[in-house]
Design a protein around this motif. Structure first.
Motif, PDB file in Angstrom:
ATOM      1  N   VAL A  48     -20.696  60.130  48.830  1.00 17.37           N
ATOM      2  CA  VAL A  48     -20.150  59.947  47.481  1.00 17.37           C
ATOM      3  C   VAL A  48     -18.644  59.692  47.552  1.00 17.37           C
ATOM      4  O   VAL A  48     -18.114  58.796  46.882  1.00 17.37           O
ATOM      5  CB  VAL A  48     -20.471  61.176  46.596  1.00 17.37           C
ATOM      6  N   ALA A  49     -17.932  60.445  48.367  1.00 19.51           N
ATOM      7  CA  ALA A  49     -16.485  60.254  48.508  1.00 19.51           C
ATOM      8  C   ALA A  49     -16.163  58.883  49.098  1.00 19.51           C
ATOM      9  O   ALA A  49     -15.243  58.200  48.641  1.00 19.51           O
ATOM     10  CB  ALA A  49     -15.899  61.356  49.381  1.00 19.51           C
ATOM     11  N   THR A  50     -16.933  58.459  50.092  1.00 18.01           N
ATOM     12  CA  THR A  50     -16.710  57.150  50.708  1.00 18.01           C
ATOM     13  C   THR A  50     -17.008  56.024  49.724  1.00 18.01           C
ATOM     14  O   THR A  50     -16.254  55.052  49.647  1.00 18.01           O
ATOM     15  CB  THR A  50     -17.597  57.006  51.963  1.00 18.01           C
ATOM     16  N   ALA A  51     -18.073  56.151  48.954  1.00 16.78           N
ATOM     17  CA  ALA A  51     -18.413  55.126  47.961  1.00 16.78           C
ATOM     18  C   ALA A  51     -17.316  55.017  46.907  1.00 16.78           C
ATOM     19  O   ALA A  51     -16.955  53.911  46.485  1.00 16.78           O
ATOM     20  CB  ALA A  51     -19.749  55.443  47.318  1.00 16.78           C
ATOM     21  N   ALA A  52     -16.765  56.126  46.478  1.00 13.79           N
ATOM     22  CA  ALA A  52     -15.680  56.096  45.497  1.00 13.79           C
ATOM     23  C   ALA A  52     -14.443  55.415  46.066  1.00 13.79           C
ATOM     24  O   ALA A  52     -13.795  54.612  45.391  1.00 13.79           O
ATOM     25  CB  ALA A  52     -15.349  57.516  45.042  1.00 13.79           C
ATOM     26  N   ILE A  58     -12.323  47.796  46.309  1.00 12.35           N
ATOM     27  CA  ILE A  58     -12.872  46.523  45.849  1.00 12.35           C
ATOM     28  C   ILE A  58     -12.244  46.136  44.510  1.00 12.35           C
ATOM     29  O   ILE A  58     -11.870  44.985  44.301  1.00 12.35           O
ATOM     30  CB  ILE A  58     -14.408  46.603  45.762  1.00 12.35           C
ATOM     31  N   ALA A  59     -12.094  47.100  43.611  1.00 11.49           N
ATOM     32  CA  ALA A  59     -11.439  46.824  42.333  1.00 11.49           C
ATOM     33  C   ALA A  59      -9.995  46.409  42.543  1.00 11.49           C
ATOM     34  O   ALA A  59      -9.489  45.498  41.875  1.00 11.49           O
ATOM     35  CB  ALA A  59     -11.517  48.055  41.430  1.00 11.49           C
ATOM     36  N   SER A  60      -9.325  47.039  43.483  1.00 17.18           N
ATOM     37  CA  SER A  60      -7.937  46.696  43.794  1.00 17.18           C
ATOM     38  C   SER A  60      -7.828  45.270  44.315  1.00 17.18           C
ATOM     39  O   SER A  60      -6.919  44.525  43.928  1.00 17.18           O
ATOM     40  CB  SER A  60      -7.380  47.682  44.822  1.00 17.18           C
ATOM     41  N   PHE A  61      -8.746  44.865  45.184  1.00 22.28           N
ATOM     42  CA  PHE A  61      -8.727  43.494  45.701  1.00 22.28           C
ATOM     43  C   PHE A  61      -8.948  42.485  44.584  1.00 22.28           C
ATOM     44  O   PHE A  61      -8.345  41.418  44.560  1.00 22.28           O
ATOM     45  CB  PHE A  61      -9.768  43.298  46.801  1.00 22.28           C
ATOM     46  N   GLY A  62      -9.810  42.813  43.631  1.00 21.64           N
ATOM     47  CA  GLY A  62     -10.042  41.933  42.487  1.00 21.64           C
ATOM     48  C   GLY A  62      -8.788  41.775  41.637  1.00 21.64           C
ATOM     49  O   GLY A  62      -8.459  40.674  41.196  1.00 21.64           O
ATOM     50  N   LEU A  63      -8.072  42.873  41.412  1.00 21.68           N
ATOM     51  CA  LEU A  63      -6.837  42.814  40.635  1.00 21.68           C
ATOM     52  C   LEU A  63      -5.751  42.027  41.362  1.00 21.68           C
ATOM     53  O   LEU A  63      -4.981  41.293  40.739  1.00 21.68           O
ATOM     54  CB  LEU A  63      -6.344  44.228  40.318  1.00 21.68           C
ATOM     55  N   ILE A  64      -5.692  42.177  42.672  1.00 23.68           N
ATOM     56  CA  ILE A  64      -4.710  41.426  43.452  1.00 23.68           C
ATOM     57  C   ILE A  64      -4.990  39.928  43.346  1.00 23.68           C
ATOM     58  O   ILE A  64      -4.078  39.123  43.144  1.00 23.68           O
ATOM     59  CB  ILE A  64      -4.707  41.884  44.927  1.00 23.68           C
TER      60      ILE A  64
END
Length: 158
Positions: A48-52, A58-64
């Motif tokens: 669970v910690a790794t998935a988070a 992944i969200a950060s890469f999308g924003l970049i």
């Protein structure tokens, strides 16, 4: 009265005259290590910690990527606006008709990139207002194929 000490394996002990009585089983030593349940819980928490963590990356890469596309589009809009403003207002309106893509900026840096000018407050006929409002709109497709749009506007005095 005889007493019998409990032997290491002994389970019986002489009572106070009534014979042998059964004693509680000796405590077993706990084996070193983890139980299967403890391992499953630990692995679940770790997953669970790794998935988070990966989800936020992944969200950060999308924003970049989105920020990079917006910055590139704004740079293209600024360069295009400089081209438009290099002549007089009348030359600008003739050279860059409203609603028509500017050919020099089609697909320049972004996928499906198109820059179109518009002149709000002027319908394309009659005298140009003073000042002339100029709006450039850049449209493109982002990395996921979604349409994006960015606008740059200014006023040109005649």
């Amino acid at each position: 009265m005889h007493t019998i000490e409990q032997a290491t394996e002994g389970r019986w002990q002489q009572g106070t005259g009534r014979g042998l009585i059964r004693c509680a089983a000796p405590l077993r030593r706990r084996r070193a290590g983890f139980t299967m349940l403890e391992l499953l819980v630990a692995i679940s928490v770790l997953l669970v910690a790794t998935a988070a963590a990966f989800g936020s990356q992944i969200a950060s890469f999308g924003l970049i990527g989105s920020s990079r596309d917006s910055s590139t589009a704004m740079t293209d809009l600024e360069v295009c606006m400089e081209d438009l403003l290099s002549g007089t207002a009348t030359e600008m309106v003739v050279a860059f008709p409203a609603g028509q893509p500017i050919a020099a900026f089609d697909g320049l840096h972004l996928r499906d990139e198109v820059i179109t000018p518009s002149y709000p407050g002027w319908g394309g006929v009659g005298a140009l207002p003073d000042p002339v409002d100029v709006v450039l709109t850049a449209t493109w497709s982002d990395g996921r194929g979604r349409p994006q749009r960015l606008m740059l506007s200014t006023q040109v005095a005649r």
